[in-house]
Write an enzyme that holds these catalytic residues in place. Sequence first.
Site, mmCIF file in Angstrom:
data_model
loop_
_atom_site.group_PDB
_atom_site.id
_atom_site.type_symbol
_atom_site.label_atom_id
_atom_site.label_comp_id
_atom_site.label_asym_id
_atom_site.label_seq_id
_atom_site.Cartn_x
_atom_site.Cartn_y
_atom_site.Cartn_z
ATOM 1 N N GLN A 133 -7.649 -4.264 17.514
ATOM 2 C CA GLN A 133 -8.482 -4.878 16.098
ATOM 3 C C GLN A 133 -9.912 -5.694 16.618
ATOM 4 O OE1 GLN A 133 -5.454 -5.710 13.729
ATOM 5 N NE2 GLN A 133 -6.365 -7.200 12.052
ATOM 6 N N SER B 25 -3.788 -2.193 21.886
ATOM 7 C CA SER B 25 -2.209 -3.161 20.856
ATOM 8 C C SER B 25 -2.326 -1.563 20.094
ATOM 9 C CB SER B 25 -3.154 -3.628 20.149
ATOM 10 O OG SER B 25 -2.338 -4.891 19.285
ATOM 11 N N LEU B 26 -2.911 -2.114 18.855
ATOM 12 C CA LEU B 26 -3.240 -0.721 17.763
ATOM 13 C C LEU B 26 -3.761 0.647 18.204
ATOM 14 C CD1 LEU B 26 -5.367 0.510 16.429
ATOM 15 C CD2 LEU B 26 -5.611 -2.010 15.606
ATOM 16 N N ARG C 291 2.976 -1.468 10.192
ATOM 17 C CA ARG C 291 2.655 -2.700 11.264
ATOM 18 C C ARG C 291 1.806 -3.551 11.319
ATOM 19 N NH1 ARG C 291 -0.836 -2.840 16.205
ATOM 20 N NH2 ARG C 291 0.231 -3.260 17.938
ATOM 21 N N HIS D 162 1.357 -10.281 18.892
ATOM 22 C CA HIS D 162 1.313 -10.446 20.739
ATOM 23 C C HIS D 162 2.357 -11.227 21.515
ATOM 24 C CE1 HIS D 162 0.032 -6.828 20.830
ATOM 25 N NE2 HIS D 162 -1.297 -6.735 20.400
ATOM 26 N N GLN E 204 6.348 -3.988 22.425
ATOM 27 C CA GLN E 204 4.538 -3.877 22.157
ATOM 28 C C GLN E 204 3.882 -5.246 21.054
ATOM 29 O OE1 GLN E 204 1.854 -2.592 19.746
ATOM 30 N NE2 GLN E 204 1.372 -1.644 21.608
#
Length: 312
Positions: free
Chosen positions: A9, A94-95, A119, A203, A252
């Site tokens: 992101q 991340s994503l 998500r 996170h 995660q």
Amino acid sequence: MRAFIFPGQSSQKVGMGAELAASSIAARDVFDEVDDTLRQHLSVLMREGPEDRLTLTENAQPAIMANAIATLRVLEHDFGVKLLEHANCVAGHSLGEYTALASVGAFGLADTALLLKLRGWSMQAAVPLGEGTMAVLLGADVEQAKALAEAAAQGEVCEVANDNDPSQVVISGHTGAIERAVALTKEHGIKRGMILNVSAPFHSSLMAPAAKRMAGALEETPPGALMLPLYANVTAAAVTDPAQITALLVEQITGRVRWRESVLAMRADGVESFVELGGKVVGPMVSRTDRDAQMTSLVTMKDLEAFAKEIA
């Protein structure tokens, strides 16, 4: 050895994917499938905005994935550069980890889009707006960031979220704690701290409700076999077992993105060059982590053409 890597992101921007879609049916097919799956004109939002809607987490996450997979499909179908022939492993920030898994066949495109839509929504909904945020610490290593977070917490959540590279760490938690941390940066020998324009404390342990939702979703849509190893965010180690990957994807959500350690692990395992698809975000982190690593970012048709010629 070569790693294909995928951005997370903040790599979204209005106009993303427009050139690819105009130039390649392979890219258009990706955008059309994601639009149909989500029952949303996401490709129009990517191309035309408005920016504030594109930046919404539930839109940004599938959009970033779609753009990166479209980039990969153009590279493979239009320029004949197959991931399996030119990469030895994959990773994503991340994503971007979901994108990486889609690139090696663990998830289909439609399932990846649906998982990332959920998500994004779940992470946004986990904490009421304004109660949590994130800050980037410049000129800080992870040990400095951990010490700062502990000092600023004062009973609230303040945790290291992203260990991006040797000079950039992101912290996440309650808004008050993050603001205190930014105010204390100089006392901890950190060059600068800046509150990020994000809508939730990603996170961090505050994301536990989102992790629970994703655990359920991944139980219904588990990853399949991987064609190449993935270097996982929360372990910074290669993994190929789908059951282990499911657990790591859930972890995660609340866990630290160990990107710097992932880059070092790939380098230690023999990776010499890194190729970022669909952005120029994680590439600079790679370069700051290891200046000897070869780094290429593929965003435009010109980038793809040049890369295809280079490795021919």
